[in-house]
Design a protein around this motif. Structure first.
Motif, PDB file in Angstrom:
ATOM      1  N   ALA A   9       0.810  -1.224   0.000  1.00 33.96           N
ATOM      2  CA  ALA A   9       0.000   0.000   0.000  1.00 33.96           C
ATOM      3  C   ALA A   9       0.839   1.267   0.000  1.00 33.96           C
ATOM      4  O   ALA A   9       0.315   2.355  -0.221  1.00 33.96           O
ATOM      5  N   ASP A  10       2.142   1.135   0.226  1.00 38.97           N
ATOM      6  CA  ASP A  10       2.999   2.316   0.310  1.00 38.97           C
ATOM      7  C   ASP A  10       3.494   2.690  -1.082  1.00 38.97           C
ATOM      8  O   ASP A  10       4.634   2.431  -1.459  1.00 38.97           O
ATOM      9  N   THR A  11       2.604   3.306  -1.861  1.00 34.43           N
ATOM     10  CA  THR A  11       2.955   3.665  -3.236  1.00 34.43           C
ATOM     11  C   THR A  11       4.007   4.762  -3.291  1.00 34.43           C
ATOM     12  O   THR A  11       4.672   4.928  -4.308  1.00 34.43           O
ATOM     13  N   GLY A  12       4.156   5.520  -2.207  1.00 39.93           N
ATOM     14  CA  GLY A  12       5.169   6.564  -2.176  1.00 39.93           C
ATOM     15  C   GLY A  12       6.550   6.060  -1.843  1.00 39.93           C
ATOM     16  O   GLY A  12       7.516   6.825  -1.872  1.00 39.93           O
ATOM     17  N   GLN A  13       6.679   4.760  -1.531  1.00 38.03           N
ATOM     18  CA  GLN A  13       7.967   4.130  -1.220  1.00 38.03           C
ATOM     19  C   GLN A  13       8.734   4.943  -0.171  1.00 38.03           C
ATOM     20  O   GLN A  13       9.841   5.406  -0.378  1.00 38.03           O
ATOM     21  N   SER A  14       8.106   5.060   0.992  1.00 39.63           N
ATOM     22  CA  SER A  14       8.617   5.919   2.056  1.00 39.63           C
ATOM     23  C   SER A  14      10.015   5.526   2.521  1.00 39.63           C
ATOM     24  O   SER A  14      10.815   6.389   2.902  1.00 39.63           O
ATOM     25  N   TYR A  15      10.317   4.233   2.490  1.00 34.84           N
ATOM     26  CA  TYR A  15      11.590   3.778   3.049  1.00 34.84           C
ATOM     27  C   TYR A  15      12.683   3.659   1.991  1.00 34.84           C
ATOM     28  O   TYR A  15      13.833   4.002   2.249  1.00 34.84           O
ATOM     29  N   LEU A  16      12.343   3.193   0.809  1.00 37.88           N
ATOM     30  CA  LEU A  16      13.362   3.126  -0.237  1.00 37.88           C
ATOM     31  C   LEU A  16      13.896   4.508  -0.565  1.00 37.88           C
ATOM     32  O   LEU A  16      15.088   4.682  -0.829  1.00 37.88           O
ATOM     33  N   ARG A  17      13.031   5.521  -0.556  1.00 32.72           N
ATOM     34  CA  ARG A  17      13.483   6.878  -0.841  1.00 32.72           C
ATOM     35  C   ARG A  17      14.507   7.343   0.187  1.00 32.72           C
ATOM     36  O   ARG A  17      15.469   8.030  -0.144  1.00 32.72           O
ATOM     37  N   GLN A  18      14.295   6.956   1.447  1.00 32.37           N
ATOM     38  CA  GLN A  18      15.227   7.379   2.492  1.00 32.37           C
ATOM     39  C   GLN A  18      16.531   6.582   2.477  1.00 32.37           C
ATOM     40  O   GLN A  18      17.610   7.130   2.684  1.00 32.37           O
ATOM     41  N   LEU A  19      16.423   5.277   2.215  1.00 34.12           N
ATOM     42  CA  LEU A  19      17.561   4.384   2.408  1.00 34.12           C
ATOM     43  C   LEU A  19      18.337   4.092   1.128  1.00 34.12           C
ATOM     44  O   LEU A  19      19.375   3.434   1.187  1.00 34.12           O
ATOM     45  N   SER A  20      17.853   4.580   0.000  1.00 31.54           N
ATOM     46  CA  SER A  20      18.515   4.243  -1.258  1.00 31.54           C
ATOM     47  C   SER A  20      19.962   4.726  -1.280  1.00 31.54           C
ATOM     48  O   SER A  20      20.818   4.100  -1.915  1.00 31.54           O
ATOM     49  N   GLN A  21      20.254   5.815  -0.572  1.00 29.04           N
ATOM     50  CA  GLN A  21      21.628   6.332  -0.552  1.00 29.04           C
ATOM     51  C   GLN A  21      22.604   5.383   0.121  1.00 29.04           C
ATOM     52  O   GLN A  21      23.825   5.525  -0.025  1.00 29.04           O
ATOM     53  N   LEU A  22      22.098   4.390   0.871  1.00 27.25           N
ATOM     54  CA  LEU A  22      22.959   3.428   1.557  1.00 27.25           C
ATOM     55  C   LEU A  22      23.325   2.254   0.658  1.00 27.25           C
ATOM     56  O   LEU A  22      24.057   1.352   1.086  1.00 27.25           O
ATOM     57  N   GLY A  23      22.793   2.230  -0.563  1.00 29.90           N
ATOM     58  CA  GLY A  23      23.060   1.101  -1.434  1.00 29.90           C
ATOM     59  C   GLY A  23      22.265  -0.134  -1.073  1.00 29.90           C
ATOM     60  O   GLY A  23      22.683  -1.259  -1.337  1.00 29.90           O
ATOM     61  N   VAL A  24      21.086   0.066  -0.451  1.00 28.33           N
ATOM     62  CA  VAL A  24      20.255  -1.068  -0.055  1.00 28.33           C
ATOM     63  C   VAL A  24      19.700  -1.758  -1.295  1.00 28.33           C
ATOM     64  O   VAL A  24      19.654  -1.174  -2.387  1.00 28.33           O
ATOM     65  N   LEU A  25      19.271  -3.000  -1.128  1.00 28.84           N
ATOM     66  CA  LEU A  25      18.666  -3.739  -2.219  1.00 28.84           C
ATOM     67  C   LEU A  25      17.163  -3.462  -2.271  1.00 28.84           C
ATOM     68  O   LEU A  25      16.503  -3.439  -1.233  1.00 28.84           O
TER      69      LEU A  25
END
Length: 901
Positions: free
Chosen positions: A760-776
């Motif tokens: 349901a999180d279409t805004g991708q609340s966590y990927l937007r924050q954590l993408s700078q860490l190189g997360v998968l």
């Protein structure tokens, strides 16, 4: 009686200003010295202040001051963004009702509202027997419905008010200010100045703002090809509405001057607005000869050289590819019932002014490809309109305000326009059978919506590739098809391709049974015990989890007919005696009506969408996880919601659960079902966590191998957050220091976080924050089967209850990041259990506690302890891969009226 004449008619504005509190006497007297000696400041305002351009309060006065300060002619004077604000802030329901009453009384007394005309042109209001004036004051003006034939709400709004604000009903504003000020209520007759054509050989400098959107966060190959071609003609800037990984945006690096992705929710105009205001800037745009607004809604069939060559030589202020008269909702307008293309010059010279009389203005130049020359770029109102874009209540209002609104505004400002297809076709020709005629004339695009939705029922689109190649042999139809199959709603696409033309030339479209007709068919249709129907998830439309596991258990059994009923997502399945059909299709209805066994994930009506009889079908509720959070009758629901839930629950023949304790919780939640209807079989999907690799389905094995390759030699830690209804405010916000700590932790432990957002999180609340860490990115788009993640992940961080419980089957570390535990557990829904009592890992309420848990993820603390095993046994009576087998056995018992539980 001598000397007594008729009573004077009261000025309706007096009552309105008094009732609403719009007249601020103290403010008015302070700003108007001449009123200080007046007996009644309000009377002074109505007799003198209106004519002198004064306002009854600060915000209307600000309107006048902005008008006076602007150098443009009066017709273009508008209010700068932010000057008008809601004077009272959020209103109570009673206050809002009083406001509507006052506005209606004012407009009625002033005679500005034509009730008969409004009802005649708004049949939905007439059919509902609503008061037309009250409807207009409550809803109509916000929906841009005209209150009378000669007052265009949006044109007045965008010309004299702030188009970004809904602070004042434009007709009310006209009654209080506009009428006395001489404001126009509609554009002047169209008489444009001569436009500009570029001299032969001149290559105009163009800037292109490209609006993108992809539900999977991808830059598709067709977009790269489109932007590459545009870059030959313009400097391109790209903005996607939504999160996109940097690697995706980098695909456009060779062809763009700038690339961004951010969620704004205002469709294409939202991206164009943000690019113009925030990323490129109007000053930079003003250095170009032309501005292009382009979106990714179409597939580029051919190079654009011919389009630009023809239009460069055409004198105009702005242009597009084609014009349209009519929308789906206005198809019955007599003005839209012409049956031959009309030359654009005839439209401009003879018809355009008449369009102003339509109840809903519906003429526009297609906004998916628009070009504006310097005359328009320098217009303050045009810039203000584009700057004012914000999310609307629905797509229709976005179309009316912005797509149609830009055309309407520019025509009203007397800017000359042209189109590449120089004839006006009825309705939107790019979505009708007329489209293929346009391609013959050089039209360069194929709109995906024609194929995917086909709302005008164009027949024989199933052979679209052959039809396109017959007209444009070089078109890359295979590339287009790959995108179409990935992003189009599969059920709509199948319907589109099923529309044909019979031998009499009549269009034949699939017809569904609806309402009472379907109920009668359900009663009359025979049911077969060995027909098992699997409707996909009603929310994310996937065929996964428990439903998929039961299907896998019986797919090779030819005695069982397996029926997968799809929604928007394309599903492919192998096996013996398997049917895959859209749920909302004649084929889907045929099979569902005959299936005795129907497996649902939430409830019979929710998952099937039809009022099927629970006496004729066995609805087996496989549910979607072992709950920690209370729901249904065990939750904090309203009485009305509980009645709805009870009605849904009553239709279930059985509900599966995983343990004796889980059975008690589910019984509490699924009232009025009794304890005996809960099958303690275990959850079928858990088979996929424990089954040896050689016994897994092919797609699971492929996903697992791909994930292991992506992780490499690192250790994968899963981060699977849940969703909150107020996700904008409710999602955890990592600080810069916290992100730096996580980056350092990954480095120290040679680990990598893998993030999977809730569906349901279409805004991708966590990927937007954590993408700078190189997360998968472990989203369902990339890894549809979440059980694959559990098989590979070394540890889990989550506040998603079903994920945490399922992961216990792996015997690995589980950490609960319950940062809002107090609010959620005590005030919103509540929990079935105390987390510390049932989870073997730490329950972290702060990031500081989470860091301590991270530092002990891999040291085995508690994983091998008796405590871990005991807590796991609370949720799982069995730890094996036989859950789906047990469910299938119970269903077979139903054939014979017995049960194995």
């Amino acid at each position: 009686m001598a000397g007594v004449g008729p009573s004077p008619v009261p000025d309706p504005r007096v009552a309105f200003l008094c009732d609403t509190g719009w007249f601020d006497a103290g403010w008015y007297v302070q700003g108007c010295p001449a009123a200080r000696n007046a007996q009644d400041p309000l009377v002074h305002y109505l007799e003198h202040g209106v004519r002198e351009g004064l306002g009854p309060n600060a915000w209307i006065d600000a309107l006048h001051r902005v008008h006076d300060a602007m150098a443009d002619p009066p017709v273009t004077r508008g209010l700068a963004a932010g000057v008008i604000v809601d004077r009272a802030g959020p209103q109570t329901e009673a206050a809002a009702a009083r406001q509507v009453d006052s506005e209606a009384a004012l407009l009625d007394a002033c005679g500005l509202f034509d009730a008969r005309w409004y009802l005649q042109h708004n049949p939905d209001v007439a059919e509902a027997e609503l008061d037309p004036l009250r409807h207009f004051c409550e809803h109509g003006w916000r929906e841009l419905r005209k209150p009378r034939s000669d007052f265009d709400v949006w044109w007045y709004w965008v010309t004299y008010l702030d188009p970004a604000q809904e602070a004042v009903n434009p007709l009310v504003h006209y009654a209080l200010v506009g009428c006395a000020a001489g404001y126009a209520t509609r554009p002047e007759p169209y008489a444009p100045r001569p436009g500009t054509a570029w001299p032969a050989g001149y290559r105009p400098r163009r800037v292109c703002l490209f609006a993108g959107y992809d539900r999977d966060g991808l830059v598709d190959d067709y977009v790269v090809a489109y932007v590459r071609e545009l870059s030959r003609h313009a400097d391109v800037y790209y903005l996607a509405d939504g999160f996109m990984p940097k690697a995706e945006l980098d695909k456009l690096a060779p062809y763009t001057q700038g690339r961004w992705a951010e969620r704004h929710g205002a469709y294409d105009f939202g991206s164009w607005s943000a690019l113009a205001k925030d990323h490129v800037g109007w000053e930079e745009i003003g250095r170009y000869d032309e501005l292009l607004l382009v979106n990714d809604s179409g597939y580029l069939l051919r190079p654009l050289d011919g389009v630009f060559a023809r239009m460069d030589a055409t004198a105009c202020d702005w242009w597009g590819l084609q014009a349209t008269k009519g929308l789906a909702r206005t198809r019955d307008n007599p003005a839209n019932l012409f049956d031959r293309p009309i030359p654009l010059q005839e439209v401009k010279g003879r018809l355009l002014d008449g369009f102003e009389s339509d109840a809903l203005y519906d003429f526009l130049v297609g906004s998916y490809f628009l070009i504006f020359r310097q005359q328009v770029l320098g217009d303050t109102g045009f810039r203000r309109l584009l700057n004012s874009v914000k999310p609307q209540r629905g797509k229709l209002q976005t179309i009316q305000k912005y797509e149609i609104g830009v055309t309407h505004y520019l025509i009203g400002r007397q800017f000359d326009f042209a189109t590449f297809i120089d004839k006006l076709h009825p309705f939107h020709p790019i979505f009708t059978e007329h489209y293929f005629k346009l391609v013959r004339e050089g039209f360069p695009l194929l709109k995906r919506y024609l194929l995917s939705n086909n709302h005008y029922d164009v027949p024989d689109l199933s052979n679209w590739k052959e039809r396109i190649l017959g007209l444009v042999p070089e078109a890359d139809v295979e590339m287009f098809e790959r995108n179409l199959l990935r992003v189009a709603d599969d059920d709509k696409l199948r319907r589109s391709f099923a529309i044909t033309e019979n031998e009499y030339g009549e269009v034949v479209a699939p017809r569904l049974l609806e309402g009472g007709e379907l109920v009668e068919a359900d009663q009359a249709t025979p049911k077969y015990d060995h027909w098992w129907a699997f409707p996909v998830c009603a929310y994310d439309h996937t065929f996964a989890g428990n439903e998929r596991a039961v299907f896998e258990e019986v797919k090779a059994d030819p005695s069982i007919k397996k029926i997968i009923l799809t929604r928007s997502k394309r599903i492919e399945a192998d096996g013996e005696n398997v049917v895959v059909a859209p749920l909302r299709s004649p084929e889907g209805q045929y099979h569902l009506l005959r299936a005795r066994q129907v497996f649902v994930k939430h409830g019979p009506r929710i998952n099937t969408g039809y009022p099927l009889s629970a006496e004729l079908h066995n609805f087996i509720n496989l549910w979607h996880g072992i709950p920690l959070k209370r729901f249904g009758y065990a939750g904090l629901e309203s009485p009305q919601m509980l009645r709805t839930i009870a009605a849904e629950n009553e239709g279930c023949r059985a509900v599966v659960c995983s343990s004796a304790m889980d059975r008690l919780a589910m019984t509490a939640a699924f009232y009025p079902l009794d304890y005996g209807k809960f099958w303690c079989t275990g959850l079928p999907r858990n088979d996929f966590i424990l089954r040896p690799a050689e016994g897994m389905p092919d797609d699971f094995r492929e996903e697992e191998a791909r994930l292991k390759a992506e992780v490499g030699n690192r250790t994968l830690v899963l981060y699977l957050p849940t969703f909150r209804n107020d996700q904008t405010e409710g999602a955890y916000r990592f600080s810069g220091e916290e992100l730096a700590w996580l980056a350092d932790w990954q480095r120290r432990h040679d680990a990598v976080l893998g993030v999977r957002e809730h569906m349901a999180d279409t805004g991708q609340s966590y990927l937007r924050q954590l993408s700078q860490l190189g997360v998968l990115d472990l989203s369902s788009r990339r890894y549809p089967n979440i059980e694959v993640l559990y098989r590979v992940g070394a540890a889990l961080i989550s506040d998603y209850s079903s994920c945490m419980v399922d992961f216990l089957l792996t015997g690995r570390s589980v950490v609960s990041f319950a940062y809002d535990h107090e609010r959620y557990a005590n005030r919103e829904r509540g929990l079935f259990y105390d987390l510390e009592q049932v989870l073997p890992g730490p329950v972290c309420r702060t990031f500081g506690e989470l860091t301590a848990a991270f530092d002990h993820l891999f040291d085995g603390r508690g994983v091998a302890s008796d405590d871990y095993g005991w807590k796991r046994s609370l949720f799982f009576d069995r730890v094996d891969d036989g859950n789906a087998w047990r469910v299938a056995k119970e269903v077979r018992y139903l054939y014979r009226g017995a049960s194995g539980t």
